[in-house]
Each structure stands twice: as C-alpha cells, then as structure tokens.
Design an enzyme around this catalytic site. Sequence first.
Site, mmCIF file in Angstrom:
data_model
loop_
_atom_site.group_PDB
_atom_site.id
_atom_site.type_symbol
_atom_site.label_atom_id
_atom_site.label_comp_id
_atom_site.label_asym_id
_atom_site.label_seq_id
_atom_site.Cartn_x
_atom_site.Cartn_y
_atom_site.Cartn_z
ATOM 1 N N ASP A 44 0.825 -1.209 0.000
ATOM 2 C CA ASP A 44 0.000 0.000 0.000
ATOM 3 C C ASP A 44 0.859 1.258 0.000
ATOM 4 O OD1 ASP A 44 -1.948 2.132 1.341
ATOM 5 O OD2 ASP A 44 -3.178 0.477 0.611
ATOM 6 N N GLU A 136 -11.278 5.940 -1.939
ATOM 7 C CA GLU A 136 -11.639 6.464 -0.621
ATOM 8 C C GLU A 136 -13.013 6.001 -0.147
ATOM 9 O OE1 GLU A 136 -9.125 7.604 0.784
ATOM 10 O OE2 GLU A 136 -7.987 7.788 -1.083
ATOM 11 N N GLU A 206 -9.289 -3.124 -6.349
ATOM 12 C CA GLU A 206 -9.397 -3.126 -4.893
ATOM 13 C C GLU A 206 -9.634 -4.554 -4.388
ATOM 14 O OE1 GLU A 206 -8.761 -0.956 -2.749
ATOM 15 O OE2 GLU A 206 -9.283 1.053 -3.424
#
Length: 216
Positions: A44, A136, A206
């Site tokens: 990440d 987000e 994701e």
Amino acid sequence: MSLTEELQTSCSATWNAVTQHQFCRELSDGTLADSRMAAYLVQDYTFLDNFVRLAASAIAHAPTLQDSIPLAQFLAVVTGPENTYFHRSFEALAVTEQDWKEPELWPATQGFQAIMTEARLSGSYSRMIAVLVVAEWSYLEWATPFHPAPETLPFYLAEWITLHAGPEFEGLVAYLRGQLEAAWPTLDAEEKEAVTDIFHRTVSLEKAFFDTALTP
C-alpha cells in the site's frame, strides 16, 4: 439514486466483495496475522507517490479554487499523519527499510499503479476523481462499521481504521462524490463510458489487492 450510487450499484457484487472482505474483518477484529498486515502495508505504501501525483493533478484540473481545496487539505493528511503512520507501523512490524523501499510488487499493486497513472495522464478531471472516489469511498464503507476501533487493537490496526472513518473522512468522500456528480452532466457519451469503465476497473483492483493480501 445519485450518479455515484448508480456507478456503485452497477458493480455491486465486486463492490460488496471489497467492503465486506475477510481481510478487513480480520484486520478489524485483530485476528489478522502481523505478517499479512506488514505485507499489505508495504504494498500500500508504494501507492503513495502515484496517489499524491494523481491527487495533485486533480487539484490542477479542478474547475475552481473552491473545488480544489478539500483535496488539497487531504493531501496534507496523506503526506503528513498517514505517511508517519506507515513508518511507525513498519518499525513495529519489523519491516526493514529495504523491504519497504524495494518490495516485489504484487500484480494487483502494479495494476493500481497503472490505473492511477492512466487517470492522471488522461487529462480528464472526471476520470481522476472516479479513481479517487473508489479508493476512498470503498475504504470508508469497510472501515465505518468498525469505528471507533477497539482499544485492544495494536495501533497499526486501530489507526488504519481511524484514518478511513469518522466525520472528516466522510466529508472527503462526500466531496469527491459531489465533484464527479457535478461534472457528469457536462460529459459526452464517450467520456461517460470512459469514466464508468475506470470506476469499474478500480473496484476490481481493490478486490484483487485484498485477495492477494490474504494469500499466505
């Protein structure tokens, strides 16, 4: 139903797989192995440079100064408290400097790097915002049910939840969604298709990232 809700619904199976992922559940209840969290954070952290460039480009393409301010303020969090969190976590999890500076990238990580670069180089504000919305908003949705984090969690788990939940982060996500929704009526059919496509591909990335993070 708003535009962003329609986009979310159009890939709901993958979206739900992200926001209800086993990795997130294990992180939040403290059963995630430290080795898995360390590997996840190393990967990440490699996004930070491209994320900052993407957000900065979106700021530069914002319709007005007022439109750019919330994202500029968020960049200060990413490059300040969030960056510091990573370094504190690496130390606590015994991740060496070489490990986090020169990791072998997962295919999902490479895919994320590529899609952020693609959005940034497109020159399309809507595509840039679409990638940011997914990044987000999906984190807000998985983290919110576990916020506030239990005090028994190690800081590198608890603070990851805290960084992605609460009123300030909710405000950021609402702002990003609002930016995409405001821009949508001005887009032609081809650009709407491109925005939808990059939204869907980011959601899939994701899921792939969380799937890989659980692989022993």
